[in-house]
Scaffold this motif. Sequence first.
Motif, PDB file in Angstrom:
ATOM      1  N   ARG A 112       0.835  -1.191   0.000  1.00 55.31           N
ATOM      2  CA  ARG A 112       0.000   0.000   0.000  1.00 55.31           C
ATOM      3  C   ARG A 112       0.875   1.249   0.000  1.00 55.31           C
ATOM      4  O   ARG A 112       1.716   1.424   0.883  1.00 55.31           O
ATOM      5  N   ILE A 113       0.685   2.099  -1.001  1.00 51.97           N
ATOM      6  CA  ILE A 113       1.416   3.361  -1.103  1.00 51.97           C
ATOM      7  C   ILE A 113       0.483   4.462  -0.606  1.00 51.97           C
ATOM      8  O   ILE A 113      -0.598   4.662  -1.158  1.00 51.97           O
ATOM      9  N   ALA A 114       0.913   5.178   0.426  1.00 46.92           N
ATOM     10  CA  ALA A 114       0.113   6.270   0.983  1.00 46.92           C
ATOM     11  C   ALA A 114       0.491   7.625   0.380  1.00 46.92           C
ATOM     12  O   ALA A 114      -0.142   8.621   0.654  1.00 46.92           O
ATOM     13  N   ASN A 115       1.540   7.664  -0.444  1.00 45.38           N
ATOM     14  CA  ASN A 115       2.032   8.903  -1.053  1.00 45.38           C
ATOM     15  C   ASN A 115       2.410   9.914   0.024  1.00 45.38           C
ATOM     16  O   ASN A 115       1.945  11.045   0.045  1.00 45.38           O
ATOM     17  N   LEU A 116       3.277   9.483   0.942  1.00 45.97           N
ATOM     18  CA  LEU A 116       3.732  10.343   2.030  1.00 45.97           C
ATOM     19  C   LEU A 116       4.478  11.577   1.531  1.00 45.97           C
ATOM     20  O   LEU A 116       4.598  12.562   2.245  1.00 45.97           O
ATOM     21  N   CYS A 117       4.973  11.525   0.296  1.00 44.03           N
ATOM     22  CA  CYS A 117       5.673  12.678  -0.280  1.00 44.03           C
ATOM     23  C   CYS A 117       4.712  13.698  -0.890  1.00 44.03           C
ATOM     24  O   CYS A 117       5.125  14.795  -1.259  1.00 44.03           O
ATOM     25  N   SER A 118       3.449  13.345  -1.017  1.00 42.49           N
ATOM     26  CA  SER A 118       2.406  14.244  -1.551  1.00 42.49           C
ATOM     27  C   SER A 118       2.747  14.784  -2.929  1.00 42.49           C
ATOM     28  O   SER A 118       2.645  15.979  -3.192  1.00 42.49           O
TER      29      SER A 118
END
Length: 132
Positions: A112-118
Motif C-alpha cells: 500500500r502506497i500512501a504517497n507520504l511525499c504528496s
Amino acid sequence: MRLIALAPAALLLALGACATTGDNVSPPPSWFNTSGPAFEGWAKVEGDEIRLYETRHDPARGFPSDCVSAALPRPAQETVRDVSGRKVRVTGRAVAWADRDGGETWNWQGSRIANLCSRDIIILGDRIEVLQ
C-alpha cells in the motif's frame, strides 16, 4: 456573533474536503526525472513505502521534503527494509497519483502506497538495487 460561528464550520468543511480527496499534491521535485524506466535517489522505508530523496541528508530534514513515493510488489517489498539511508535505483514506472483506485492509498500488488511525499506521481517499482 453569527460570523464567528460560521467561520469554524467553514474551516472544518474545507479541511475535511482536503482530507477526503487526497488530491492535495505537488509536481515532482525538480531533481527527479519522471521519464524512467529507472529512478534513483536516497531511500527511506516507512511501512510499505519507499521514499526517494535527492541527497543523503534530505530524509533527516523531515516533512515536507523533496521526495517521491515508491513501492515494490509485496514479496519484493518485504526484502527492502534495510535500504533506508542508502542510494538506490528503483526499476518500474511513474504513474499519476490521481489514477489510484479511488482510495487514499494505492495497492501495488499487495503493497500500500500512501504517497507520504504528496506528489502527483508515484513509482510502481518492479525491483530495487542498492548503488551506495
